[in-house]
Design a protein around this motif. Structure first.
Motif, mmCIF file in Angstrom:
data_model
loop_
_atom_site.group_PDB
_atom_site.id
_atom_site.type_symbol
_atom_site.label_atom_id
_atom_site.label_comp_id
_atom_site.label_asym_id
_atom_site.label_seq_id
_atom_site.Cartn_x
_atom_site.Cartn_y
_atom_site.Cartn_z
ATOM 1 N N TYR A 198 21.615 -62.985 19.846
ATOM 2 C CA TYR A 198 21.085 -64.332 19.640
ATOM 3 C C TYR A 198 19.695 -64.278 18.998
ATOM 4 O O TYR A 198 18.918 -63.377 19.268
ATOM 5 N N GLU A 199 19.416 -65.263 18.181
ATOM 6 C CA GLU A 199 18.047 -65.501 17.731
ATOM 7 C C GLU A 199 17.432 -66.400 18.794
ATOM 8 O O GLU A 199 18.067 -67.374 19.227
ATOM 9 N N SER A 247 28.074 -60.580 19.968
ATOM 10 C CA SER A 247 27.620 -61.077 18.680
ATOM 11 C C SER A 247 28.750 -61.263 17.686
ATOM 12 O O SER A 247 28.646 -62.072 16.787
ATOM 13 N N GLU A 268 25.150 -65.660 14.316
ATOM 14 C CA GLU A 268 23.700 -65.775 14.473
ATOM 15 C C GLU A 268 23.362 -67.117 15.106
ATOM 16 O O GLU A 268 22.937 -68.043 14.428
ATOM 17 N N ARG A 310 21.203 -69.623 17.551
ATOM 18 C CA ARG A 310 19.799 -69.768 17.948
ATOM 19 C C ARG A 310 19.744 -70.438 19.322
ATOM 20 O O ARG A 310 20.266 -71.528 19.513
#
Length: 141
Positions: free
Chosen positions: A47-48, A17, A22, A24
């Protein structure tokens, strides 16, 4: 994937991360238990995750939401992973990982549309490191 009780892999979120921020990911998988397993792996890696159960649902998400990468099953109802790869290639900067339960050493339809093809069951470390690498490569271009 076996139906017996499996523990989810311990993917170190900080290792990846820190480099992905962030991001997606659109996860397309028709088997709900496999989808949930992969979703947790990706979320633990930072991850989103937006999930879709088939290619048509994935198309709707891809057209309406911002995504940074795609992880898709190859064989699904309504609209296959290969067909979805063909559609998503209209956005050439999106990395695509195609998942298949069949270990096939010869190229099959759709393989040339995906950046990487992984065989199920997917190794969590391989999936997350591959995804991070593809996103980094896309950012450089």
């Amino acid at each position: 994937m076996n139906q017996k009780s499996e523990t989810l892999p311990n993917v170190a979120p900080n290792a990846i991360s820190a480099t992905i921020g962030e991001r997606r990911v659109l996860l397309v998988e028709d088997d709900r238990s496999v989808q949930r397993y992969l979703q947790v792996i990706l979320q633990r890696a930072g991850y989103e995750v937006a999930c879709a159960a088939d290619g048509l649902e994935a198309m709707k998400i891809a057209l309406s939401q911002s995504i940074d990468a795609v992880v898709t099953d190859a064989i699904m109802p309504h609209f296959s992973g290969q067909e979805f790869c063909r559609f998503i290639r209209s956005y050439p900067t999106l990395p695509i990982i195609l998942l298949s339960a069949f270990e096939n050493k010869t190229a099959s339809e759709g393989d040339d549309l995906a950046d990487v093809r992984l065989t199920k069951p997917v190794d969590p470390e391989e999936l997350t490191s591959c995804l991070a690498r593809l996103i980094r490569e896309r950012q450089r271009t």
